[in-house]
Scaffold this motif. Structure first.
Motif, PDB file in Angstrom:
ATOM      1  N   TRP A 159     -12.765  59.482  80.481  1.00 32.35           N
ATOM      2  CA  TRP A 159     -11.844  58.422  80.937  1.00 32.35           C
ATOM      3  C   TRP A 159     -12.582  57.398  81.798  1.00 32.35           C
ATOM      4  O   TRP A 159     -12.002  56.854  82.748  1.00 32.35           O
ATOM      5  CB  TRP A 159     -10.652  58.995  81.714  1.00 32.35           C
ATOM      6  CG  TRP A 159      -9.997  60.151  81.065  1.00 32.35           C
ATOM      7  CD1 TRP A 159      -9.737  61.356  81.650  1.00 32.35           C
ATOM      8  CD2 TRP A 159      -9.502  60.248  79.714  1.00 32.35           C
ATOM      9  NE1 TRP A 159      -9.127  62.192  80.740  1.00 32.35           N
ATOM     10  CE2 TRP A 159      -8.975  61.549  79.551  1.00 32.35           C
ATOM     11  CE3 TRP A 159      -9.459  59.365  78.642  1.00 32.35           C
ATOM     12  CZ2 TRP A 159      -8.417  61.978  78.358  1.00 32.35           C
ATOM     13  CZ3 TRP A 159      -8.911  59.805  77.445  1.00 32.35           C
ATOM     14  CH2 TRP A 159      -8.398  61.089  77.318  1.00 32.35           C
ATOM     15  N   VAL A 203     -11.049  55.396  71.604  1.00 29.13           N
ATOM     16  CA  VAL A 203     -10.043  54.426  71.168  1.00 29.13           C
ATOM     17  C   VAL A 203      -8.673  54.934  71.604  1.00 29.13           C
ATOM     18  O   VAL A 203      -8.329  56.095  71.370  1.00 29.13           O
ATOM     19  CB  VAL A 203     -10.071  54.240  69.638  1.00 29.13           C
ATOM     20  CG1 VAL A 203      -9.030  53.209  69.195  1.00 29.13           C
ATOM     21  CG2 VAL A 203     -11.461  53.813  69.177  1.00 29.13           C
ATOM     22  N   LEU A 204      -7.905  54.066  72.250  1.00 29.17           N
ATOM     23  CA  LEU A 204      -6.565  54.465  72.704  1.00 29.17           C
ATOM     24  C   LEU A 204      -5.509  54.082  71.662  1.00 29.17           C
ATOM     25  O   LEU A 204      -5.795  53.374  70.703  1.00 29.17           O
ATOM     26  CB  LEU A 204      -6.249  53.806  74.049  1.00 29.17           C
ATOM     27  CG  LEU A 204      -7.138  54.256  75.209  1.00 29.17           C
ATOM     28  CD1 LEU A 204      -6.716  53.575  76.512  1.00 29.17           C
ATOM     29  CD2 LEU A 204      -7.095  55.777  75.393  1.00 29.17           C
ATOM     30  N   ILE A 205      -4.280  54.543  71.883  1.00 31.03           N
ATOM     31  CA  ILE A 205      -3.238  54.356  70.864  1.00 31.03           C
ATOM     32  C   ILE A 205      -2.860  52.895  70.653  1.00 31.03           C
ATOM     33  O   ILE A 205      -2.266  52.552  69.646  1.00 31.03           O
ATOM     34  CB  ILE A 205      -1.944  55.172  71.159  1.00 31.03           C
ATOM     35  CG1 ILE A 205      -1.474  54.967  72.583  1.00 31.03           C
ATOM     36  CG2 ILE A 205      -2.166  56.618  70.833  1.00 31.03           C
ATOM     37  CD1 ILE A 205      -0.162  55.699  72.877  1.00 31.03           C
ATOM     38  N   ILE A 377      -0.536  58.125  84.716  1.00 26.86           N
ATOM     39  CA  ILE A 377      -1.485  59.224  84.498  1.00 26.86           C
ATOM     40  C   ILE A 377      -2.737  59.073  85.364  1.00 26.86           C
ATOM     41  O   ILE A 377      -3.192  60.021  85.991  1.00 26.86           O
ATOM     42  CB  ILE A 377      -1.885  59.286  82.995  1.00 26.86           C
ATOM     43  CG1 ILE A 377      -0.665  59.612  82.127  1.00 26.86           C
ATOM     44  CG2 ILE A 377      -2.982  60.338  82.778  1.00 26.86           C
ATOM     45  CD1 ILE A 377      -0.916  59.488  80.623  1.00 26.86           C
TER      46      ILE A 377
ATOM     47  N   GLY B 316      -4.254  61.949  79.767  1.00 26.70           N
ATOM     48  CA  GLY B 316      -5.062  60.988  79.015  1.00 26.70           C
ATOM     49  C   GLY B 316      -5.184  61.296  77.535  1.00 26.70           C
ATOM     50  O   GLY B 316      -5.134  60.386  76.702  1.00 26.70           O
ATOM     51  N   ILE B 317      -5.310  62.563  77.196  1.00 29.81           N
ATOM     52  CA  ILE B 317      -5.521  62.936  75.792  1.00 29.81           C
ATOM     53  C   ILE B 317      -4.363  62.464  74.918  1.00 29.81           C
ATOM     54  O   ILE B 317      -4.545  62.130  73.747  1.00 29.81           O
ATOM     55  CB  ILE B 317      -5.740  64.482  75.665  1.00 29.81           C
ATOM     56  CG1 ILE B 317      -6.281  64.842  74.282  1.00 29.81           C
ATOM     57  CG2 ILE B 317      -4.487  65.265  75.960  1.00 29.81           C
ATOM     58  CD1 ILE B 317      -7.737  64.543  74.112  1.00 29.81           C
ATOM     59  N   GLY B 318      -3.157  62.390  75.504  1.00 27.28           N
ATOM     60  CA  GLY B 318      -1.981  61.934  74.765  1.00 27.28           C
ATOM     61  C   GLY B 318      -2.039  60.459  74.413  1.00 27.28           C
ATOM     62  O   GLY B 318      -1.261  59.982  73.598  1.00 27.28           O
ATOM     63  N   MET B 319      -2.956  59.737  75.051  1.00 23.25           N
ATOM     64  CA  MET B 319      -3.071  58.293  74.802  1.00 23.25           C
ATOM     65  C   MET B 319      -4.199  57.938  73.854  1.00 23.25           C
ATOM     66  O   MET B 319      -4.451  56.761  73.614  1.00 23.25           O
ATOM     67  CB  MET B 319      -3.306  57.568  76.128  1.00 23.25           C
ATOM     68  CG  MET B 319      -2.089  57.637  77.005  1.00 23.25           C
ATOM     69  SD  MET B 319      -2.006  56.292  78.177  1.00 23.25           S
ATOM     70  CE  MET B 319      -2.346  54.856  77.203  1.00 23.25           C
ATOM     71  N   THR B 320      -4.896  58.952  73.333  1.00 28.85           N
ATOM     72  CA  THR B 320      -6.037  58.638  72.481  1.00 28.85           C
ATOM     73  C   THR B 320      -5.620  58.538  71.021  1.00 28.85           C
ATOM     74  O   THR B 320      -4.734  59.247  70.551  1.00 28.85           O
ATOM     75  CB  THR B 320      -7.146  59.706  72.607  1.00 28.85           C
ATOM     76  OG1 THR B 320      -6.619  60.976  72.215  1.00 28.85           O
ATOM     77  CG2 THR B 320      -7.646  59.794  74.032  1.00 28.85           C
TER      78      THR B 320
END
Lengths: 398, 355
Positions: A159, A203-205, A377, B316-320
């Motif tokens: 991150w 890469v983010l959503i 978050i 954070g992992i939920g946003m990848t």
């Protein structure tokens, strides 16, 4: 009680406004407003403009080239910059590492690194979180083993925001595996160009690349890059975290966002009338505005009492929770306002192509909605902040 | 009272679940081969089902699996419009739609129509079509566009909306494609003096059929969103059981566990709303729309909770992009932007409740 800014405050606010009107290019402000990624050069140019005006490091002590501004003055500056859609000041060198070096760095470190931060010679990033150490930061596992006049670093950080631009990283590393969790951690400055450092983008959503994984394999770091004492890094890390939170309420961002919703909803039509006149929509908008008015005042109350630049822990936790809830609610309202036009995936490429159809109408509102889920978050999740608040009131364990 | 699925419906569900288990994002060819689309149409229209529950079973499974095929837009909506307006003259086309051999796109919504089905500016004078349609799902893959156009009345009148069946390569049509958030593609389509004939016109007053097809789409989309939420919640449960912080699994933190409990409660609320809407799909228009609006409003609210909380629990992992959860979250949220959002259906529910 005096609810208004002093004459001096207003004079300063006007000064900031005049500076922004003169120095901030509208094309750059438009990119910020749309939530597009800025290039490294765009950030660096903006930093240079602020530095030329003497406003790049308002919180730093004067002896290191800063402004030693009071909290309210800093707030005015932050708010005006956000309302004008100025690029944010990249915080890693200026707001995070800087204060740690002021307090715990050696004279040699201060003399070498601090001017380089102000000049934009280095781009710093933060090596804190790891795959197994998120909210539970103290579980970090990246190891640094002493080898003569070097540390050998192995492990992985994640991150790492804007790490793709960085040439330097400040890291929390474990230097004593035997000690109690908090006691075996050290604070190291690592040159990202050292062999064995690898940056992997995440890469983010929303399609953006703003965070990275940083891998270390047998990275040799000179011992003069240790900040403070070995195994005392947790103290410095906690000190840094209080600085990370000084603008945590994000009042300016929220005001800018709310103004954007109002502009958009005045132009968007629903049932033959401007959406902003729809009673349901107007009610949602008004509730958020009422929340924000109160939160802005809570923020000022806390800032007025803050000594120096360090935000008090419990209050800053409150501001973080409430501030992020409000900003996320604004993003949510904006995506709703866009209606069916929020569904097209407004990639950055599409946005730059100036295509006058489909996605451009609503811009990146959905992307901003999804991207800003990060607000609750990062920087200590809202759950961690609530724990701090409750523990302060109730005392004792969880 | 009986909330059990029939044997046939259970078989359909099992077949789909097995089939979709390893299908990835696209299942179109598999579904077509297995004749699944027949479940979306009545026997009169060449299908094998077509009830609200047939729809909810199929689309719940598609949602669970994370399929992004435009089956609602191409097969269900266009198929039902043709079935209700021109079943006799277009029975062969209908057969090919049910078989999955042909793809369509419903070019109805416009930049300013938002969620109002009656607001149509595109117009046809002597079958000459002019106007712009926006966010037309599946335009990139379609062989035929089903285009609405005003032939009489003011922009928001209920009557005077015609429906044309237009081959995509007809001169005067410009298509600009783009990706959709959560998967799939759509386009803006410009019709510039597109000359059609009487034969291309399926109806000169199509709004009632559009309303009815949209009600079916709402049942399908709500069921699909329910399925996506089931996957999301089960991924979140699994993550909370395995992810360790502070030396113990997230599941042992009561503050998080209670929020998960609320998510589980709300998913059951969503399931009931879908059942109600599905059960009223063939009722009179008032009752059908009241229950469709109730479901769409509730699913929009619950979807926001589930999507946001699932990401938050994951961190954070939920946003990848690499992890599946974020893609499900995007589909759940984006469902609120199709066929009317939370507020649109709240207002419609209020209006329908008065009458």
């Amino acid at each position: 009680m005096e609810l208004n800014y002093s004459a001096e405050d207003i004079e300063f606010r006007d000064e900031v406004r005049a500076f922004l009107a003169e120095s901030l290019q509208s094309s750059l402000a438009d990119k910020v407003a749309l939530g597009l990624s800025l290039s490294k050069t765009e950030y660096e140019d903006w930093h240079a403009r602020l530095q030329a005006r003497g406003w790049l490091a308002p919180n730093w002590p004067k002896q290191f080239g800063g402004g030693e501004w009071e909290a309210v003055k800093r707030h005015i500056f932050d708010e005006e910059c956000a309302l004008a859609n100025a690029p944010r000041i990249v915080p890693f060198g200026l707001a995070m590492l800087g204060p740690v070096l002021h307090k715990f760095g050696s004279t040699a470190q201060q003399n070498y690194w601090l001017p380089r931060i102000l000049n934009g010679d280095d781009w710093w990033c933060q090596g804190y979180s790891e795959p197994g150490a998120g909210s539970d930061l103290v579980a970090l596992n990246t190891k640094a083993v002493r080898d003569a006049d070097h540390y050998i670093v192995n492990g992985q950080k994640t991150w790492t925001t804007l790490g793709q631009h960085a040439n330097m990283i400040f890291c929390l590393v474990r230097t004593d595996s035997e000690a109690k969790a908090q006691e075996g951690i050290s604070f190291l400055l690592i040159d990202m160009n050292t062999p064995g450092v690898e940056v992997r983008p995440i890469v983010l959503i929303d399609g953006s690349v703003e965070v990275n994984e940083i891998w270390f394999s047998d990275v040799r770091v000179p011992i003069e890059n240790l900040v403070g004492e070995e195994n005392k890094g947790w103290t410095y890390a906690k000190y840094l975290l209080t600085h990370e939170r000084t603008n945590i309420a994000g009042v300016g961002f929220a005001r800018a966002g709310l103004a954007a919703v109002k502009r958009f909803a005045s132009k968007e039509y629903s049932g033959g009338k401007p959406l902003i006149e729809n009673p349901l929509f107007a009610a949602r908008l008004a509730e958020i505005e009422i929340d924000l008015m109160a939160m802005a005042t809570t923020n000022l109350r806390i800032l007025s009492n803050a000594s120096g630049t360090q935000a008090p822990s419990v209050e800053s936790s409150m501001l973080k929770v409430k501030g992020t809830i409000i900003r996320q609610a604004i993003n949510d309202l904006m995506r709703r306002a866009a209606g069916p036009n929020a569904v097209p995936f407004a990639s950055e490429e599409l946005e730059h192509s100036q295509l006058q159809v489909g996605p451009i109408r609503a811009g990146r509102v959905s992307m901003q909605y999804f991207n800003n889920r990060k607000l609750s978050i990062y920087g200590g999740s809202n759950e961690i902040q609530r724990q701090i608040i409750a523990k302060d009131a109730l005392g004792g364990g969880r | 009272m009986n909330f059990e699925l029939s044997d046939e419906q259970r078989m359909l569900q099992d077949t789909l679940r097995r089939m979709l288990d390893d299908s990835g994002d696209s299942a179109w060819s598999q579904l077509a081969e297995q004749g699944i689309f027949a479940a979306l149409f009545s026997e009169d229209n060449g299908g094998l089902g077509g009830s609200g529950f047939d729809l909810s079973i199929v689309f719940e499974e598609l949602g669970r699996a994370g399929t992004t095929d435009p089956i609602i837009e191409s097969v269900l909506v266009c198929g039902r419009l043709i079935a209700s307006l021109a079943a006799d003259s277009h029975s062969e086309l209908l057969g090919r739609i049910v078989a999955g051999d042909v793809q369509l796109a419903f070019a109805h919504s416009e930049t300013t129509s938002r969620y109002e089905l009656n607001r149509v500016e595109t117009h046809a004078d002597h079958h000459c079509l002019n106007g712009v349609k926006s966010v037309v799902v599946n335009a990139n893959a379609a062989h035929l566009f089903l285009v609405s156009a005003r032939i009489a009345g003011d922009v928001a009148d209920s009557s005077g909306i015609a429906l044309y069946l237009v081959p995509v390569n007809t001169p005067g049509i410009t298509v600009v494609n783009y990706e959709l958030t959560g998967g799939g593609q759509a386009a803006d389509i410009t019709f510039d003096n597109v000359q059609l004939t009487q034969n291309d016109c399926l109806s000169t007053d199509a709004l009632i059929a559009i309303d009815s097809a949209t009600a079916a789409a709402i049942v399908a989309l709500c069921a699909q969103t329910l399925g996506a939420m089931e996957t999301t919640v089960s991924m979140t449960c699994e993550y909370m059981r395995t992810r360790q912080q502070f030396g113990r699994p997230l599941a042992t933190f009561q503050a998080l566990a209670h929020r998960l409990a609320d998510m589980l409660i709300e998913v059951e609320q969503a399931r009931s709303a879908v059942i109600l809407a599905a059960g009223h799909l063939d009722a009179d228009a008032h009752s059908r729309d009241l229950h469709a609006s109730a479901a769409k409003n509730l699913l929009g609210r619950i979807g926001k909770l589930i999507a946001e909380e699932s990401i938050q629990m994951h961190g954070g992992i939920g946003m990848t992009d690499e992890y599946r959860l974020g893609h499900f979250a995007k589909r759940i949220i984006m469902a609120d932007h199709r066929y009317g959002d939370v507020d649109f259906h709240l207002e419609r529910f209020i209006a329908l409740s008065k009458t």
